[in-house]
Enzyme design. Sequence first.
Site, PDB file in Angstrom:
ATOM      1  N   GLY A 195       0.825  -1.218   0.000  1.00 30.48           N
ATOM      2  CA  GLY A 195       0.000   0.000   0.000  1.00 30.48           C
ATOM      3  C   GLY A 195       0.849   1.254   0.000  1.00 30.48           C
ATOM      4  O   GLY A 195       2.036   1.218   0.319  1.00 30.48           O
ATOM      5  N   ASP A 223       1.261  -4.214  11.468  1.00 25.58           N
ATOM      6  CA  ASP A 223       0.895  -5.515  10.922  1.00 25.58           C
ATOM      7  C   ASP A 223      -0.385  -6.003  11.589  1.00 25.58           C
ATOM      8  O   ASP A 223      -0.526  -5.910  12.804  1.00 25.58           O
ATOM      9  CB  ASP A 223       2.050  -6.497  11.194  1.00 25.58           C
ATOM     10  CG  ASP A 223       1.899  -7.788  10.422  1.00 25.58           C
ATOM     11  OD1 ASP A 223       0.800  -8.395  10.460  1.00 25.58           O
ATOM     12  OD2 ASP A 223       2.881  -8.191   9.779  1.00 25.58           O
ATOM     13  N   LEU A 275      -9.647  -5.944   4.846  1.00 22.80           N
ATOM     14  CA  LEU A 275      -9.184  -6.021   3.454  1.00 22.80           C
ATOM     15  C   LEU A 275      -7.718  -6.411   3.333  1.00 22.80           C
ATOM     16  O   LEU A 275      -7.276  -6.835   2.264  1.00 22.80           O
ATOM     17  CB  LEU A 275      -9.366  -4.657   2.757  1.00 22.80           C
ATOM     18  CG  LEU A 275     -10.754  -4.292   2.205  1.00 22.80           C
ATOM     19  CD1 LEU A 275     -11.770  -4.126   3.320  1.00 22.80           C
ATOM     20  CD2 LEU A 275     -10.682  -3.003   1.393  1.00 22.80           C
ATOM     21  N   SER A 330     -12.640 -13.449  -2.562  1.00 17.52           N
ATOM     22  CA  SER A 330     -12.393 -13.240  -3.994  1.00 17.52           C
ATOM     23  C   SER A 330     -13.173 -14.228  -4.856  1.00 17.52           C
ATOM     24  O   SER A 330     -13.361 -15.394  -4.463  1.00 17.52           O
ATOM     25  CB  SER A 330     -10.901 -13.429  -4.243  1.00 17.52           C
ATOM     26  OG  SER A 330     -10.651 -13.481  -5.624  1.00 17.52           O
ATOM     27  N   TYR A 358      -3.148 -18.356  -3.340  1.00 20.46           N
ATOM     28  CA  TYR A 358      -3.919 -17.145  -3.021  1.00 20.46           C
ATOM     29  C   TYR A 358      -5.392 -17.509  -2.816  1.00 20.46           C
ATOM     30  O   TYR A 358      -6.001 -17.151  -1.812  1.00 20.46           O
ATOM     31  CB  TYR A 358      -3.785 -16.109  -4.148  1.00 20.46           C
ATOM     32  CG  TYR A 358      -4.788 -14.979  -4.037  1.00 20.46           C
ATOM     33  CD1 TYR A 358      -4.673 -14.019  -3.043  1.00 20.46           C
ATOM     34  CD2 TYR A 358      -5.878 -14.889  -4.917  1.00 20.46           C
ATOM     35  CE1 TYR A 358      -5.605 -12.987  -2.925  1.00 20.46           C
ATOM     36  CE2 TYR A 358      -6.809 -13.867  -4.805  1.00 20.46           C
ATOM     37  CZ  TYR A 358      -6.668 -12.911  -3.810  1.00 20.46           C
ATOM     38  OH  TYR A 358      -7.604 -11.911  -3.686  1.00 20.46           O
ATOM     39  N   GLY A 371      -4.092 -18.579 -20.182  1.00 25.29           N
ATOM     40  CA  GLY A 371      -5.087 -17.502 -20.059  1.00 25.29           C
ATOM     41  C   GLY A 371      -5.855 -17.613 -18.748  1.00 25.29           C
ATOM     42  O   GLY A 371      -6.806 -16.883 -18.529  1.00 25.29           O
TER      43      GLY A 371
HETATM   44  P1  NAD Z   1      -3.978  -4.081  -2.257  1.00 26.03           P
HETATM   45  O1  NAD Z   1      -2.743  -4.896  -2.356  1.00 26.03           O
HETATM   46  O2  NAD Z   1      -4.042  -2.799  -2.990  1.00 26.03           O
HETATM   47  O3  NAD Z   1      -4.299  -3.806  -0.713  1.00 26.03           O
HETATM   48  C1  NAD Z   1      -3.951  -4.678   0.322  1.00 26.03           C
HETATM   49  C2  NAD Z   1      -3.344  -3.849   1.440  1.00 26.03           C
HETATM   50  O4  NAD Z   1      -3.057  -4.705   2.553  1.00 26.03           O
HETATM   51  C3  NAD Z   1      -2.018  -3.171   1.044  1.00 26.03           C
HETATM   52  O5  NAD Z   1      -2.113  -1.780   1.282  1.00 26.03           O
HETATM   53  C4  NAD Z   1      -0.973  -3.829   1.940  1.00 26.03           C
HETATM   54  O6  NAD Z   1       0.073  -2.956   2.294  1.00 26.03           O
HETATM   55  C5  NAD Z   1      -1.829  -4.265   3.130  1.00 26.03           C
HETATM   56  N1  NAD Z   1      -1.263  -5.381   3.900  1.00 26.03           N
HETATM   57  C6  NAD Z   1      -0.740  -6.541   3.409  1.00 26.03           C
HETATM   58  N2  NAD Z   1      -0.316  -7.311   4.425  1.00 26.03           N
HETATM   59  C7  NAD Z   1      -0.596  -6.643   5.583  1.00 26.03           C
HETATM   60  C8  NAD Z   1      -0.399  -6.931   6.973  1.00 26.03           C
HETATM   61  N3  NAD Z   1       0.175  -8.072   7.352  1.00 26.03           N
HETATM   62  N4  NAD Z   1      -0.812  -6.022   7.873  1.00 26.03           N
HETATM   63  C9  NAD Z   1      -1.376  -4.851   7.490  1.00 26.03           C
HETATM   64  N5  NAD Z   1      -1.594  -4.523   6.193  1.00 26.03           N
HETATM   65  C10 NAD Z   1      -1.200  -5.407   5.247  1.00 26.03           C
HETATM   66  O7  NAD Z   1      -5.198  -5.012  -2.699  1.00 26.03           O
HETATM   67  P2  NAD Z   1      -6.692  -4.606  -3.081  1.00 26.03           P
HETATM   68  O8  NAD Z   1      -6.858  -4.823  -4.526  1.00 26.03           O
HETATM   69  O9  NAD Z   1      -7.072  -3.292  -2.486  1.00 26.03           O
HETATM   70  O10 NAD Z   1      -7.491  -5.774  -2.336  1.00 26.03           O
HETATM   71  C11 NAD Z   1      -8.066  -5.582  -1.056  1.00 26.03           C
HETATM   72  C12 NAD Z   1      -8.758  -6.870  -0.636  1.00 26.03           C
HETATM   73  O11 NAD Z   1      -9.758  -7.220  -1.588  1.00 26.03           O
HETATM   74  C13 NAD Z   1      -7.830  -8.070  -0.523  1.00 26.03           C
HETATM   75  O12 NAD Z   1      -8.235  -8.830   0.598  1.00 26.03           O
HETATM   76  C14 NAD Z   1      -8.082  -8.854  -1.797  1.00 26.03           C
HETATM   77  O13 NAD Z   1      -7.848 -10.237  -1.605  1.00 26.03           O
HETATM   78  C15 NAD Z   1      -9.556  -8.552  -2.029  1.00 26.03           C
HETATM   79  N6  NAD Z   1      -9.917  -8.647  -3.452  1.00 26.03           N
HETATM   80  C16 NAD Z   1      -9.494  -7.696  -4.360  1.00 26.03           C
HETATM   81  C17 NAD Z   1      -9.865  -7.833  -5.696  1.00 26.03           C
HETATM   82  C18 NAD Z   1      -9.451  -6.805  -6.730  1.00 26.03           C
HETATM   83  O14 NAD Z   1      -9.792  -7.013  -7.909  1.00 26.03           O
HETATM   84  N7  NAD Z   1      -8.758  -5.724  -6.383  1.00 26.03           N
HETATM   85  C19 NAD Z   1     -10.619  -8.923  -6.108  1.00 26.03           C
HETATM   86  C20 NAD Z   1     -10.996  -9.874  -5.174  1.00 26.03           C
HETATM   87  C21 NAD Z   1     -10.655  -9.718  -3.846  1.00 26.03           C
END
Ligand code: NAD
Length: 312
Positions: free
Chosen positions: A38, A53, A73, A117, A141, A270
């Site tokens: 992030g 964390d 998230l 997801s 994942y 794909g």
């Molecule tokens: P992202 O990687 O942009 O955000 C995840 C955030 O979690 C990051 O800012 C990262 O620094 C933080 N993080 C990781 N490990 C951590 C820890 N141990 N402690 C504290 N913070 C931590 O991802 P995103 O696209 O914003 O996805 C957010 C959520 O939505 C995730 O759980 C992801 O699995 C889910 N999701 C996203 C999508 C998508 O298309 N973007 C689709 C399905 C599910």
Amino acid sequence: MDMKTLITGVAGFLGSALAARLLEEGHEVIGLDDLSTGKEEAIPEGIQFELGDMRDRPKLWALLQGVDCVYHLAAKVAVRESILYPREYNSTNVGGTVSVMEAMRDVGVKRVVFTSSGAVYGAQVAQPLHEEMVPAPDSPYAVSKLSAEYYVKTIGKLWGIETVTLRIFNAYGPGQHLPADHPPVIPYYLRQAVKGGSLVVHNSGVQTRDFVYLDDVISALVRAGEVSDVDGATINVGSGREVSILDLVKSVLEITGAETEAIYNHKASGGVSRMRADITRAELLLGYQPHFSLAEGLARTLELDPRFQSQE
Ligand code: NAD
């Protein structure tokens, strides 16, 4: 009624947009992120940000005081990376989720909205994908998200924490991360089109995905924290439409006006051949309606994300 909320992963693509929307709607927002992927500059002003964390339970105990709803998230989200480092995905996505649930139990927080997801479905013959199908995760994942789903629901049921699990499909929009290695397809194509590079299509390009625009995902998340009678529900969040990669290429070229070409990497996988979310349950339980067509979503992403505005 205004809520006090905690967002884990607040510096991420979805977390930062969710924080902005919750603030706009008058809620109090605390955000936690370890900034592993992030970006601090993405976090909107007006929230209380804590660097850390999510596996640090004493930190969570302090942050969770008085919180009504946790939007959980934070996760590691790179599918290919998870194939190389499954232990890390287990530790962060599963272990981190268990820590958050345990700390919520300890403090007595009422509700969690967990972002799972569409990847948990894996390859399915029948489409659209609905929540009662037996999941077939095909990457560490996806396994980690499914496993975390079970922990959220089970701990929630045992300790009286309301849980809502959203299975989000392929979200896209301004601010989406664009890593050098295996970037998500939409920001990758937009960047290539704007900069005059070619658009690499994996395999034949007939594989389909359900692309859902950021603002629609955020609306579903906010509603999941607010509505009643959703305890224990698992809910798909997609657009309800499937778009092939070839059609995506066409739309990107149309919207950017780029004259670049698609090139095919026939040997590359794909991924699963089709993905389309059945969004009936989201409509029923959350009053969810996707408002953005792919063309509108792409146009807004292009307009609002400075990375796609000029040819450098
Ligand atoms: P992202 O990687 O942009 O955000 C995840 C955030 O979690 C990051 O800012 C990262 O620094 C933080 N993080 C990781 N490990 C951590 C820890 N141990 N402690 C504290 N913070 C931590 O991802 P995103 O696209 O914003 O996805 C957010 C959520 O939505 C995730 O759980 C992801 O699995 C889910 N999701 C996203 C999508 C998508 O298309 N973007 C689709 C399905 C599910």
